[in-house]
Design a protein around this motif. Structure first.
Motif, short mmCIF file in Angstrom:
data_model
loop_
_atom_site.label_atom_id
_atom_site.label_comp_id
_atom_site.label_asym_id
_atom_site.label_seq_id
_atom_site.Cartn_x
_atom_site.Cartn_y
_atom_site.Cartn_z
N LEU A 236 0.92 -1.13 0.22
CA LEU A 236 -0.13 -0.01 0.01
C LEU A 236 0.96 1.06 -0.08
N SER A 237 0.36 2.36 -0.60
CA SER A 237 0.96 3.54 -0.64
C SER A 237 1.03 4.26 0.65
N LEU A 238 2.03 5.09 0.93
CA LEU A 238 2.38 5.88 2.18
C LEU A 238 1.06 6.49 2.60
N ASP A 239 0.34 7.13 1.62
CA ASP A 239 -1.02 7.84 1.73
C ASP A 239 -1.96 7.11 2.98
N PHE A 240 -2.03 5.79 2.62
CA PHE A 240 -2.98 4.83 3.56
C PHE A 240 -2.40 5.02 4.95
N PHE A 241 -0.98 4.83 5.26
CA PHE A 241 -0.67 4.80 6.55
C PHE A 241 -0.79 6.13 7.14
N TYR A 242 -0.59 7.22 6.54
CA TYR A 242 -0.74 8.91 7.05
C TYR A 242 -2.02 9.14 7.47
N GLN A 243 -3.30 8.43 6.54
CA GLN A 243 -4.39 9.07 7.04
C GLN A 243 -5.12 8.36 8.05
N GLY A 244 -4.88 6.96 8.13
CA GLY A 244 -5.53 6.14 9.27
C GLY A 244 -4.62 6.15 10.52
N ARG A 245 -5.14 5.58 11.46
CA ARG A 245 -4.75 5.47 12.59
C ARG A 245 -3.81 4.51 12.89
N LEU A 246 -2.60 4.35 13.14
CA LEU A 246 -1.50 3.19 13.09
C LEU A 246 -2.41 2.22 14.14
N GLY A 247 -2.70 2.49 15.29
CA GLY A 247 -3.04 1.91 16.34
C GLY A 247 -4.30 1.06 16.13
N GLU A 248 -5.14 1.69 15.23
CA GLU A 248 -6.42 0.78 14.59
C GLU A 248 -6.00 -0.05 13.77
N LEU A 249 -4.93 0.01 12.86
CA LEU A 249 -4.63 -0.96 11.92
C LEU A 249 -4.04 -2.17 12.84
N MET A 250 -2.94 -1.72 13.73
CA MET A 250 -2.71 -2.85 14.67
C MET A 250 -3.55 -3.55 15.18
N ALA A 251 -4.72 -3.08 15.91
CA ALA A 251 -5.67 -3.51 16.62
C ALA A 251 -6.39 -4.78 15.56
N ARG A 252 -6.72 -4.35 14.24
CA ARG A 252 -7.22 -4.98 13.47
C ARG A 252 -6.47 -6.31 13.23
N LYS B 294 -13.57 -1.59 18.98
CA LYS B 294 -13.40 -0.20 18.69
C LYS B 294 -12.42 0.32 19.85
N LYS B 295 -13.01 -0.13 21.00
CA LYS B 295 -12.40 0.57 22.19
C LYS B 295 -10.95 0.01 22.43
N MET B 296 -10.72 -1.32 22.30
CA MET B 296 -9.22 -1.88 22.33
C MET B 296 -8.49 -1.06 21.25
N ALA B 297 -9.23 -0.81 19.92
CA ALA B 297 -8.33 0.04 18.93
C ALA B 297 -7.76 1.50 19.57
N ASP B 298 -8.86 1.92 20.35
CA ASP B 298 -8.44 3.44 20.99
C ASP B 298 -7.47 3.43 22.01
N LEU B 299 -7.32 2.11 22.60
CA LEU B 299 -6.31 1.96 23.86
C LEU B 299 -4.90 1.70 22.90
N THR B 300 -5.01 0.91 21.89
CA THR B 300 -3.82 0.78 21.33
C THR B 300 -2.98 1.96 20.63
N THR B 301 -3.93 2.67 19.93
CA THR B 301 -3.64 4.05 19.65
C THR B 301 -3.19 5.07 20.44
N ILE B 302 -3.52 4.86 21.80
CA ILE B 302 -2.92 5.71 22.78
C ILE B 302 -1.67 5.24 22.92
N LEU B 303 -1.55 3.83 23.50
CA LEU B 303 -0.15 3.38 23.73
C LEU B 303 0.81 3.54 22.82
N GLN B 304 0.43 3.29 21.58
CA GLN B 304 1.40 3.66 20.43
C GLN B 304 1.87 5.02 20.31
N GLU B 305 0.94 5.78 20.36
CA GLU B 305 1.30 7.20 20.13
C GLU B 305 2.21 7.77 21.41
N LYS B 306 1.77 7.55 22.55
CA LYS B 306 2.31 8.14 23.81
C LYS B 306 3.49 7.47 24.17
#
Ligand SMILES: Nc1ncnc2c1ncn2[C@@H]1O[C@H](COP(=O)(O)OP(=O)(O)OP(=O)(O)O)[C@@H](O)[C@H]1O
Ligand SMILES: [Mg+2]
Length: 600
Positions: free
Chosen positions: A129-145, A216-228
């Motif tokens: 996938l092109s870079l675009d995909f990774f920049y628009q989405g939340r990495l955490g959500e991707l990981m959760a999936r 969804k909630k798990m994705a939120d948590l993962t995003t926070i973890l990843q980012e912070k």
């Protein structure tokens, strides 16, 4: 189920394992029910010391055989029956054990293989996938999936589906036994079954909804973890620990409450079924007991009936659980497919060619914007092989964007980039990118040894090559001072190195690849004058004999390039050599003066 079958378009499902699993499943269920039935003569003949009597409702042709068989059984002394039946039961259970083993093994093999392939498929697709995909989405959500959703699917495919079939089969066999013994009793006792399934079905529906929210909630948590956690330094520097703790604990609490809801319903399932089952059972023992007292049913047969009836409860519960798991898996599937179906923005043409030797790079009427907003407008620029060009402009003007286009991380909205007169879209992506050595603005390193980081673009490189590249990049001496030298692990994103060191390792990485085109996005990071000098030296060394595009924040870097372009508002405002632009006293001169003041 339709969703599950759709999996076949992404991965190969090994149905042979599935069918072997089914085969052993059948055997296992069969051995189980036969060993159960063997209890009847044991009780009637050995414990009640009565004759074994046959059910009167057998079809005539079985009746004769059955009577001969029971007569044979009755002719043996009870002790012999006791010995032999126990032996047979043990043997049957042994066989059942074997079948169960192979059933589980084959079924889970089927499921795990599918999940492993799916994970590979997902990761493989992400690479494309092109870079675009990774920049628009939340990495955490991707990981959760990829972790949580695939996990749900894993449970569904490798356990739940086979469980469902197995439990269903077991229920069928028990039902057969029940109806065979007494259709009236069976009919009566199964009258309670619909009552059982009603609350279970309702809860199952709720569970499906909750499972979705949990994802969804798990994705939120993962995003926070990843980012912070990824930016822990900033969190600390701005003393935001307490705030981050609060935000995390708030989200975590939401997850907890949702989880409780799920737990409540899941744990309600079994007591409800059990209670309803027991109520029905009491009724049954009353009516069945009357049959036994009146002699219409032998004790052994009635006991078998009861055992079969009680044994049916657990597989029915199992069906409910498996059903819930399959539903959860089904709700995860669309989210997985969404990634797999994600289209690549930058596509390689079917007839794409290899990129031949480089003669010339041209930006022709090039325009580009990430979304609506236009960043680059009508850029025209030509450079011959071996030339170096410097790109200057204020922050955010689109310098990095320009080289992103050259590497085809994005495609221009208008105009084109031509190499040797041909649109770069006509070349294979791999062939294009192979020809370009990129040093990004923020050096990106992997949590691996220094050696592997340098050799990332050329894994087969030998010791000598790696050292030579490191020397050119002015980092060799530093690496030698490290205790483990080239084998030093540098921490995530190179956390254990200074900005300049990271940059020089990134330069070594680009040099080792030895590409004809070099793209340098000079970092703005404040290097001290010593390491700045080292980086500068490294850069000027590798720009020789290569076609280079250098984005410079320090104008001294590009003093000697063949052409400097100055970007403003997405257009080329000025171009010329260093001296020409100085003489012109325009924008470049302005930048130059500013930097002169800064440094001295
Ligand atoms: N992936 C993206 N999606 C949307 N907008 C983007 C994206 N990347 C960059 N931009 C925007 O495009 C503009 C140009 O960015 P670019 O990174 O090319 O600037 P630059 O000239 O390299 O700046 P700097 O000197 O600070 O590195 C900026 O306004 C930026 O906010
Ligand atoms: Mg930039």
């Amino acid at each position: 189920m339709k969703e599950y079958l759709k999996l076949r378009s992404w991965i190969r499902l090994r149905f042979s394992y599935f069918f072997w699993g089914l085969f052993f499943m059948l055997l296992s269920a069969l051995f189980n029910s036969v060993s159960l039935t063997a209890v009847v003569p044991l009780i009637d003949r050995v414990f009640s010391k009565k004759e074994i009597v046959l059910q009167k409702n057998l079809p005539p042709f079985l009746m004769a055989k059955g009577e001969r068989f029971t007569a044979l059984l009755n002719s043996f002394p009870p002790l012999v029956i006791l010995k032999w039946l126990l032996l047979i039961i043990i043997l049957l259970l042994l066989l059942k054990g074997f079948s169960t083993f192979y059933q589980v093994y084959f079924m889970r093999h089927f499921g795990q293989r599918a999940i492993t392939d799916l994970r590979n498929r997902l990761y493989g697709h992400l690479q494309i996938l092109s870079l675009d995909f990774f920049y628009q989405g939340r990495l955490g959500e991707l990981m959760a999936r990829i972790t949580y959703d695939v996990g749900l699917l894993e449970t569904a495919i490798s356990e739940a589906i086979s469980n469902l079939i197995f439990k269903f089969l077991t229920v069928l066999l028990y039902l057969f036994i029940l109806f065979f013994i007494s259709w009236k009793l069976a009919f009566f006792s199964l009258f309670v079954l619909p009552m059982l399934s009603f609350p279970i079905l309702r809860i199952g529906r709720h569970l499906r909804k909750i499972a979705l929210l949990l994802q969804k909630k798990m994705a939120d948590l993962t995003t926070i973890l990843q980012e912070k956690i990824g930016s822990i330094q900033i969190v600390k520097a701005f003393t935001a620990e307490e705030r981050e703790k609060a935000i995390f604990s708030q989200e975590n609490e939401k997850f907890f409450r949702l989880m409780l809801k799920q737990i409540k319903r899941i744990s309600l399932l079994s007591p409800i079924t059990e209670f309803l089952g027991a109520g029905g059972g009491a009724f049954l023992i009353y009516f069945g007991g009357k049959e036994v007292l009146s002699g219409r049913l032998s004790t052994g047969v009635f006991l078998l009936f009861l055992v079969a009836l009680f044994s049916i409860i657990s597989p029915i519960k199992g069906i409910a659980t498996a059903n819930a798991q399959i539903q959860a898996g089904a709700s995860a599937l669309p989210r997985i497919f969404e990634i797999l179906e994600e289209k690549n923005e930058v596509v390689e043409k079917a007839m794409a060619k290899e990129l031949p030797g480089l003669k010339e790079i041209e930006f022709s009427r090039l325009s580009f914007g990430y979304q609506k907003k236009e960043i680059l407008k009508d850029i025209n620029l030509k450079l011959k092989a071996g030339e170096a060009i410097g790109i200057v402009g204020s922050s955010g003007v689109g310098k990095t964007t320009l080289i992103n286009l050259l590497l085809r991380f994005y495609d221009p909205t208008d105009g084109a980039i031509l190499i040797n007169g041909e649109d770069i879209k006509n070349f294979k992506l791999k062939s294009l990118r192979e020809k370009i050595g990129l040093v990004t603005q923020e050096p990106i390193l992997f949590n691996d040894t220094i050696r592997n980081n340098i050799a990332y673009g050329k894994p087969e490189a030998i010791e000598e090559e790696i050292k030579k590249a490191a020397k050119i990049a002015n980092i060799h001496t530093f690496i030698e001072t490290l205790e483990k030298g080239y084998e030093t692990i540098i921490g995530e994103r190179g956390a254990r190195l200074s900005g300049g060191e990271k940059q020089r390792i990134a330069i070594a990485r680009a040099i080792l690849k030895n590409p004809p085109i070099l793209v340098l996005d000079e970092a703005t990071s404040n290097l001290d004058s010593e390491s700045e000098k080292l980086v500068q030296e490294a850069l000027s060394r590798i720009m020789k004999e290569r076609t280079s595009l250098v984005i410079a924040h320090r104008l001294s870097t590009i003093r000697n390039v063949d052409l400097i372009i100055v970007l403003k508002d997405g257009r080329i405002e000025e171009q010329g050599t260093h001296q020409e632009l100085i003489n012109k006293k325009g924008l470049y001169y302005h930048f130059y003066q500013l930097q002169g003041e800064e440094t001295g």
